[in-house]
Motif scaffolding. Sequence first.
Motif, PDB file in Angstrom:
ATOM      1  N   TRP A 250       2.174   1.739  -3.551  1.00 18.91           N
ATOM      2  CA  TRP A 250       1.023   2.076  -4.412  1.00 18.91           C
ATOM      3  C   TRP A 250       0.663   3.550  -4.227  1.00 18.91           C
ATOM      4  CZ3 TRP A 250      -2.058  -1.618  -7.222  1.00 18.91           C
ATOM      5  CH2 TRP A 250      -3.281  -1.139  -7.708  1.00 18.91           C
ATOM      6  N   ASP A 251       0.498   3.937  -2.953  1.00 24.80           N
ATOM      7  CA  ASP A 251       0.105   5.315  -2.646  1.00 24.80           C
ATOM      8  C   ASP A 251       1.187   6.313  -3.043  1.00 24.80           C
ATOM      9  OD1 ASP A 251      -2.260   4.272  -1.644  1.00 24.80           O
ATOM     10  OD2 ASP A 251      -1.616   4.389   0.457  1.00 24.80           O
TER      11      ASP A 251
ATOM     12  N   ALA B 195       0.822  -1.214   0.000  1.00 25.24           N
ATOM     13  CA  ALA B 195       0.000   0.000   0.000  1.00 25.24           C
ATOM     14  C   ALA B 195       0.859   1.269   0.000  1.00 25.24           C
ATOM     15  CB  ALA B 195      -0.951  -0.005   1.187  1.00 25.24           C
TER      16      ALA B 195
ATOM     17  N   LYS C 291      -3.192  -4.060  -4.652  1.00 26.50           N
ATOM     18  CA  LYS C 291      -2.634  -3.276  -3.557  1.00 26.50           C
ATOM     19  C   LYS C 291      -2.747  -4.142  -2.311  1.00 26.50           C
ATOM     20  CE  LYS C 291      -3.515   1.175  -1.298  1.00 26.50           C
ATOM     21  NZ  LYS C 291      -4.380   2.381  -1.354  1.00 26.50           N
TER      22      LYS C 291
END
Length: 169
Positions: free
Chosen positions: A9-10, A6, A168
């Motif tokens: 991804w973010d 995550a 994710k």
Amino acid sequence: MISIPAHIWDDMISHARSLDPHECCGVLAGKDGEISEQYRITNILATMSEEELATFFEKGKLSDLKNLSPEQRADIAFIMDMGDFSAAVKDIRQKEFTLPIFYHSHTSSPARPSDTDIQKAMDFEDMRDKLNFPEPLHLIISLEDKANPVLRAYRIQNSLSSEVAIQKK
């Protein structure tokens, strides 16, 4: 299925948003379908001369790019800084990663490879063997809907793209 933590991804979305309207670019790496590293790479397209552009783009695209200001060029395409890229490749080799993913953003179009993306992937194939680098996947971050970015990954071979599942985690 490729798993992307995550926080990576973010951060890719943050990278794309921070450079919008210019395209961002970078490299992800990991092993066994798990991404564990992200390398932000500088998009140098806005700083390149027309002569330098000619070494990276085919005639039709080059003609289009020459009609744009350097800043506008970076809105629709990218060229990775070779210093940044070389540092990423060195780290990828040292960590013995076998799963590289090249990522970039599309600031106003869908998360699918453009003709230019496919051509650049094919051009990289010619260099990949010389670099002794694993076949990369290609991830595109679409900011077409700024509030809801879309990320999709592709395998590009023989000038054809096929989507690869990502998640994710």
